[in-house]
Design an enzyme around this catalytic site. Structure first.
Site, PDB file in Angstrom:
ATOM      1  N   GLU A  43      -4.070  -3.069   8.827  1.00 52.43           N
ATOM      2  CA  GLU A  43      -4.485  -4.283   8.120  1.00 52.43           C
ATOM      3  C   GLU A  43      -4.911  -5.383   9.090  1.00 52.43           C
ATOM      4  O   GLU A  43      -4.900  -6.557   8.763  1.00 52.43           O
ATOM      5  CB  GLU A  43      -3.367  -4.782   7.198  1.00 52.43           C
ATOM      6  N   ASP A  67      -4.540 -10.640  10.779  1.00 58.53           N
ATOM      7  CA  ASP A  67      -3.641  -9.666  10.190  1.00 58.53           C
ATOM      8  C   ASP A  67      -3.284 -10.139   8.786  1.00 58.53           C
ATOM      9  O   ASP A  67      -2.959 -11.313   8.586  1.00 58.53           O
ATOM     10  CB  ASP A  67      -2.379  -9.569  11.056  1.00 58.53           C
ATOM     11  N   ASN A 117       0.684  -2.860  -0.876  1.00 56.46           N
ATOM     12  CA  ASN A 117       0.714  -1.425  -1.172  1.00 56.46           C
ATOM     13  C   ASN A 117       1.903  -1.057  -2.047  1.00 56.46           C
ATOM     14  O   ASN A 117       1.773  -0.275  -2.993  1.00 56.46           O
ATOM     15  CB  ASN A 117       0.756  -0.613   0.126  1.00 56.46           C
ATOM     16  N   ASP A 145      -6.299  -0.758  -0.372  1.00 60.46           N
ATOM     17  CA  ASP A 145      -7.607  -0.433   0.197  1.00 60.46           C
ATOM     18  C   ASP A 145      -8.672  -1.416  -0.278  1.00 60.46           C
ATOM     19  O   ASP A 145      -9.510  -1.873   0.508  1.00 60.46           O
ATOM     20  CB  ASP A 145      -8.026   0.989  -0.187  1.00 60.46           C
TER      21      ASP A 145
END
Length: 188
Positions: free
Chosen positions: A98, A54, A62, A71
């Site tokens: 993620e 993770d 973000n 992304d």
């Protein structure tokens, strides 16, 4: 027309098993492969390892750099996992958001731990900026590793749950690390 249909069929087939953002395996395909590798490992009495990972503090990526940068971060991590999953049976997949998973058939607990540590170092060396992270100035990743020799009293769900628990412990103990929890003491 027949060639065109065959090409379209192959593209559709590939899309059905591939994550659209990262280009690696998607979760449904990963779950199918895990079931197949579980059965094969049970048949041969071989170890099967799963690595869950993770991205640490991904929301901050973000929020700080934008979703396109987030992304791109995920694509770069997927590329590392795919590149370093060297054996034909190894499979890197996007697990969700993620999170990623790597299936490592015929891999001992020690081997899976070392592979996860190699992934961790390679991702850290990407030097993807992340100034809002408490683990450093760059994107880091936490890993949970689980290994078992499949038997009648085990399952793919238990293997994933154990890797998930190890991942939780990695995050709880400071992130940017690999934690492996023994599935059975005999495997260590």
């Amino acid at each position: 027309m027949t060639v065109s249909n065959a090409v379209l069929y192959e593209r559709t087939k590939k899309l059905s098993v591939t994550d659209g953002l990262t280009g690696i395996s998607n979760r449904p395909n990963m779950e199918q492969v895990l079931r197949s590798e579980f059965e094969r490992s049970m048949r041969y009495g071989a170890p099967l390892s799963v690595v869950l990972l993770d991205v640490d503090h991904f929301k901050g990526v973000n929020d700080t750099y934008g979703h396109q940068a987030g992304d791109e971060c995920l694509r770069k991590i997927a590329c590392v996992l795919d590149r370093e999953s060297e054996r034909p049976a190894d499979l890197a997949a996007r697990y969700g958001g993620e999170e990623f998973a790597v299936i490592l058939p015929y891999t001992s607990a020690k081997g899976a731990f070392h592979k996860a540590e190699s992934f961790r170092r390679s991702i850290e060396m990407l030097l993807i900026p992340h100034t809002r992270s408490s683990t450093g100035d760059y994107v880091t990743v936490s890993f949970g590793v689980s290994t078992l020799i499949p038997g009648d009293d085990t399952s793919t769900d238990a293997l994933i749950a154990n890797a998930d628990e190890a991942l939780y412990k990695a995050k709880e103990s400071g992130r940017n690390k690999v934690v492996a929890l023994p599935f059975a003491p005999a495997l260590l």
